[in-house]
Design a protein around this motif. Structure first.
Motif, mmCIF file in Angstrom:
data_model
loop_
_atom_site.group_PDB
_atom_site.id
_atom_site.type_symbol
_atom_site.label_atom_id
_atom_site.label_comp_id
_atom_site.label_asym_id
_atom_site.label_seq_id
_atom_site.Cartn_x
_atom_site.Cartn_y
_atom_site.Cartn_z
ATOM 1 N N TYR A 121 55.474 27.907 3.807
ATOM 2 C CA TYR A 121 55.796 27.033 4.938
ATOM 3 C C TYR A 121 54.674 27.076 5.976
ATOM 4 O O TYR A 121 54.245 26.038 6.497
ATOM 5 C CB TYR A 121 57.118 27.460 5.567
ATOM 6 C CG TYR A 121 57.631 26.504 6.618
ATOM 7 C CD1 TYR A 121 58.382 25.396 6.266
ATOM 8 C CD2 TYR A 121 57.342 26.726 7.966
ATOM 9 C CE1 TYR A 121 58.837 24.514 7.235
ATOM 10 C CE2 TYR A 121 57.798 25.845 8.941
ATOM 11 C CZ TYR A 121 58.547 24.736 8.563
ATOM 12 O OH TYR A 121 58.982 23.859 9.521
ATOM 13 N N ILE A 122 54.184 28.276 6.279
ATOM 14 C CA ILE A 122 53.114 28.415 7.262
ATOM 15 C C ILE A 122 51.845 27.717 6.799
ATOM 16 O O ILE A 122 51.220 26.950 7.540
ATOM 17 C CB ILE A 122 52.828 29.904 7.536
ATOM 18 C CG1 ILE A 122 54.022 30.571 8.226
ATOM 19 C CG2 ILE A 122 51.566 30.063 8.393
ATOM 20 C CD1 ILE A 122 53.942 32.080 8.265
ATOM 21 N N ASP A 155 51.642 23.866 6.938
ATOM 22 C CA ASP A 155 51.724 23.211 8.242
ATOM 23 C C ASP A 155 50.362 23.239 8.920
ATOM 24 O O ASP A 155 49.758 24.297 9.108
ATOM 25 C CB ASP A 155 52.767 23.910 9.122
ATOM 26 C CG ASP A 155 53.052 23.144 10.390
ATOM 27 O OD1 ASP A 155 52.233 23.241 11.326
ATOM 28 O OD2 ASP A 155 54.086 22.455 10.455
ATOM 29 N N LEU A 193 50.664 25.396 12.328
ATOM 30 C CA LEU A 193 51.017 26.799 12.181
ATOM 31 C C LEU A 193 49.929 27.579 11.443
ATOM 32 O O LEU A 193 49.679 28.746 11.760
ATOM 33 C CB LEU A 193 52.343 26.943 11.422
ATOM 34 C CG LEU A 193 53.617 26.556 12.165
ATOM 35 C CD1 LEU A 193 54.834 26.758 11.260
ATOM 36 C CD2 LEU A 193 53.780 27.355 13.452
ATOM 37 N N ARG A 214 55.452 28.363 18.223
ATOM 38 C CA ARG A 214 55.784 28.679 16.831
ATOM 39 C C ARG A 214 57.240 28.355 16.521
ATOM 40 O O ARG A 214 57.542 27.788 15.464
ATOM 41 C CB ARG A 214 55.496 30.159 16.582
ATOM 42 C CG ARG A 214 55.732 30.615 15.160
ATOM 43 C CD ARG A 214 55.338 32.067 14.996
ATOM 44 N NE ARG A 214 56.064 32.948 15.900
ATOM 45 C CZ ARG A 214 55.894 34.267 15.947
ATOM 46 N NH1 ARG A 214 54.996 34.842 15.161
ATOM 47 N NH2 ARG A 214 56.594 35.007 16.784
ATOM 48 N N ARG A 240 57.802 24.591 16.303
ATOM 49 C CA ARG A 240 57.172 23.968 15.144
ATOM 50 C C ARG A 240 57.856 24.340 13.829
ATOM 51 O O ARG A 240 57.641 23.682 12.807
ATOM 52 C CB ARG A 240 55.688 24.392 15.100
ATOM 53 C CG ARG A 240 54.856 23.701 14.041
ATOM 54 C CD ARG A 240 54.845 22.206 14.200
ATOM 55 N NE ARG A 240 54.486 21.530 12.971
ATOM 56 C CZ ARG A 240 54.649 20.237 12.736
ATOM 57 N NH1 ARG A 240 55.208 19.478 13.668
ATOM 58 N NH2 ARG A 240 54.300 19.696 11.602
ATOM 59 N N THR A 241 58.712 25.364 13.839
ATOM 60 C CA THR A 241 59.361 25.845 12.625
ATOM 61 C C THR A 241 60.769 25.283 12.521
ATOM 62 O O THR A 241 61.543 25.348 13.474
ATOM 63 C CB THR A 241 59.418 27.387 12.623
ATOM 64 O OG1 THR A 241 58.102 27.904 12.822
ATOM 65 C CG2 THR A 241 59.960 27.898 11.304
ATOM 66 N N ARG A 245 64.194 27.656 8.475
ATOM 67 C CA ARG A 245 63.054 28.397 7.936
ATOM 68 C C ARG A 245 62.553 29.481 8.884
ATOM 69 O O ARG A 245 61.577 30.168 8.558
ATOM 70 C CB ARG A 245 61.891 27.434 7.643
ATOM 71 C CG ARG A 245 62.166 26.385 6.585
ATOM 72 C CD ARG A 245 62.418 27.007 5.235
ATOM 73 N NE ARG A 245 62.558 26.014 4.196
ATOM 74 C CZ ARG A 245 61.599 25.682 3.333
ATOM 75 N NH1 ARG A 245 60.430 26.280 3.407
ATOM 76 N NH2 ARG A 245 61.815 24.783 2.401
ATOM 77 N N VAL A 246 63.198 29.648 10.028
ATOM 78 C CA VAL A 246 62.661 30.546 11.053
ATOM 79 C C VAL A 246 62.608 31.988 10.576
ATOM 80 O O VAL A 246 61.592 32.675 10.732
ATOM 81 C CB VAL A 246 63.481 30.437 12.356
ATOM 82 C CG1 VAL A 246 63.021 31.489 13.365
ATOM 83 C CG2 VAL A 246 63.332 29.054 12.970
ATOM 84 N N THR A 268 59.887 32.491 7.989
ATOM 85 C CA THR A 268 58.562 32.302 8.574
ATOM 86 C C THR A 268 58.171 33.477 9.456
ATOM 87 O O THR A 268 57.046 33.993 9.366
ATOM 88 C CB THR A 268 58.537 31.000 9.399
ATOM 89 O OG1 THR A 268 58.820 29.899 8.534
ATOM 90 C CG2 THR A 268 57.187 30.787 10.046
#
Length: 426
Positions: free
Chosen positions: A227-228, A231, A234, A350, A353-354, A358-359, A362
């Protein structure tokens, strides 16, 4: 619960910005555990040296190996936390840390404390700490509306620097009077108080949606990193923070060798050089929200991230005497002030943006990477310090830090297309 409600309201509504009773309890819980952590700062190495007569290699392993293994253990906990209610996870991690730490004074009292136990406790605490951070970030995003996140993160940051200022001196006094084991007990009690504060929050937390009939596969453990890296905003921030934090922590042992060894500073001077500048972090965190309101989130993120990179190279010019002490205090004051502004803005950026679902994954991936990179860079700089000398190695780290602003996101992040969480007014 009437008096508890009023107490939570008073904590949550300080400084004229309403975040609700439940955030007030979360903030109080954070403050309690942060103070306990700083009260016990350095307790494990002291116990290893004074009680177990451990050597330098064992003491180094206690911090580096314990943290690295704890980070590895925490990797599968990110996906596990994602699909569970976060508040029970927070309470459980506090209780796990409390129970693990209490085994140390118990074993000490029975005369059966070993180095292996210290190492295992450090692993458990490190894994629980990473899991707690991931769950708390995910919980905060659902607890508050988007406009409250920066205020909340700024308050956490100011609390962190406040406990940094008062915790080590109190802990040092406690160690002198009662011994290092007593500060471990205080740290354990702080986690118990944190658990009670989170329990006192009350309220209903909906269960996160989960993919039905799908078992977690080994590849799912990498979801946070995927995920990071996918993006565009991120990804650079991820590499920036991992490199910056790793380099800053890597030079700390070398500075200790340089100041306490070659330059002849007294221990109290060394402590003063890093305690007084923490006031800058407190001030910077209080200014973060007004600065963002005036200049914009992305502009402050870039400015503070770039400015904090300018200071560390000054430590290469450290000399003896009062002039050297004032140089360290000045450099650290400027660095920590910029970090005090940057950290809550970055944490909010952060979270915004997440995606909400998904936090936890992430943040787990982010924290694991930061801790692993810190351990790696600390080992590398230890070798460089032996080969080049501590001053040259510190200067090299400062030069590399000057390049870290190039990794900051160049464009403001686009807003995610997901519904805003409702503010808690319970």
């Amino acid at each position: 619960m009437g008096s508890g409600n009023r107490l939570g309201q008073r904590i949550g509504h300080r400084f004229g910005h309403r975040l609700g009773r439940r955030f007030g309890w979360l903030w109080a819980a954070y403050g309690a555990s942060a103070l306990g952590t700083w009260l016990a700062f350095g307790a494990f190495p002291l116990i290893a040296i004074r009680v177990l007569h451990a050597g330098p290699a064992e003491v180094a392993a206690l911090s580096s190996v314990g943290t690295a293994v704890g980070a590895f253990v925490a990797v599968p906990l990110g996906p596990w936390v994602e699909f569970r209610r976060k508040r029970p996870v927070l309470i459980a991690m506090d209780l796990v840390r409390c129970a693990a730490l209490l085994t140390i004074p118990a074993a000490f009292a029975l005369g059966i404390l070993t180095f292996l136990q210290l190492l295992l406790v450090s692993v458990v605490v490190a894994a629980a700490d990473i899991t707690f951070r991931a769950a708390s970030g995910a919980y905060l995003k659902t607890l508050l509306p988007a406009e409250g996140l920066l205020v909340a993160n700024a308050r956490f940051e100011s609390t962190a620097w406040t406990t940094t200022i008062i915790g080590p001196p109190l802990g040092g006094a406690a160690i002198g009077l009662l011994g290092a084991v007593a500060t471990v007990v205080a740290d354990a009690v702080s986690y118990l108080l944190s658990a009670l504060g989170i329990w006192a929050m009350g309220g209903h937390e909906p269960r996160p949606e989960r993919r039905e009939a799908v078992r977690m596969r080994p590849g799912d453990l990498l979801d946070g990193w995927r995920y990071i890296l996918a993006d565009a905003t991120l990804r650079p921030l991820f590499f920036h923070t991992a490199l910056f934090n790793g380099l800053m922590m890597a030079v700390q042992p070398l500075l200790a060798v340089l100041m306490l060894g070659r330059l002849g500073f007294a221990p109290w001077q060394y402590g003063l050089a890093f305690a007084v500048p923490s006031i800058g972090g407190l001030l910077g965190s209080r200014l973060a929200r007004p600065l963002v309101s005036r200049f914009g989130q992305h502009q402050i993120l870039i400015a503070a991230g770039a400015l904090r990179a300018l200071w560390p190279v000054g430590l290469a010019f450290l000399g003896p005497g009062i002039g050297g002490l004032l140089l360290v205090i000045g450099v650290e004051l400027g660095l920590i002030f910029c970090c005090g502004v940057f950290n809550p803005v970055y944490a909010t950026y952060r979270l915004e943006r997440t995606a909400t679902d998904r936090v936890a994954r992430t943040l787990t991936a982010w924290t694991v990477t930061t801790k692993a990179s810190t351990a790696l860079l600390t080992a590398v700089w230890g070798v460089l310090g032996s080969l080049l000398g501590p001053r040259t190695a510190v200067g090299l780290a400062g030069v590399l830090v000057l390049a870290t602003p190039l990794l900051l996101p160049r464009r403001p992040a686009a807003l995610l297309s997901e519904p805003k969480p409702a503010a808690s007014r319970i």
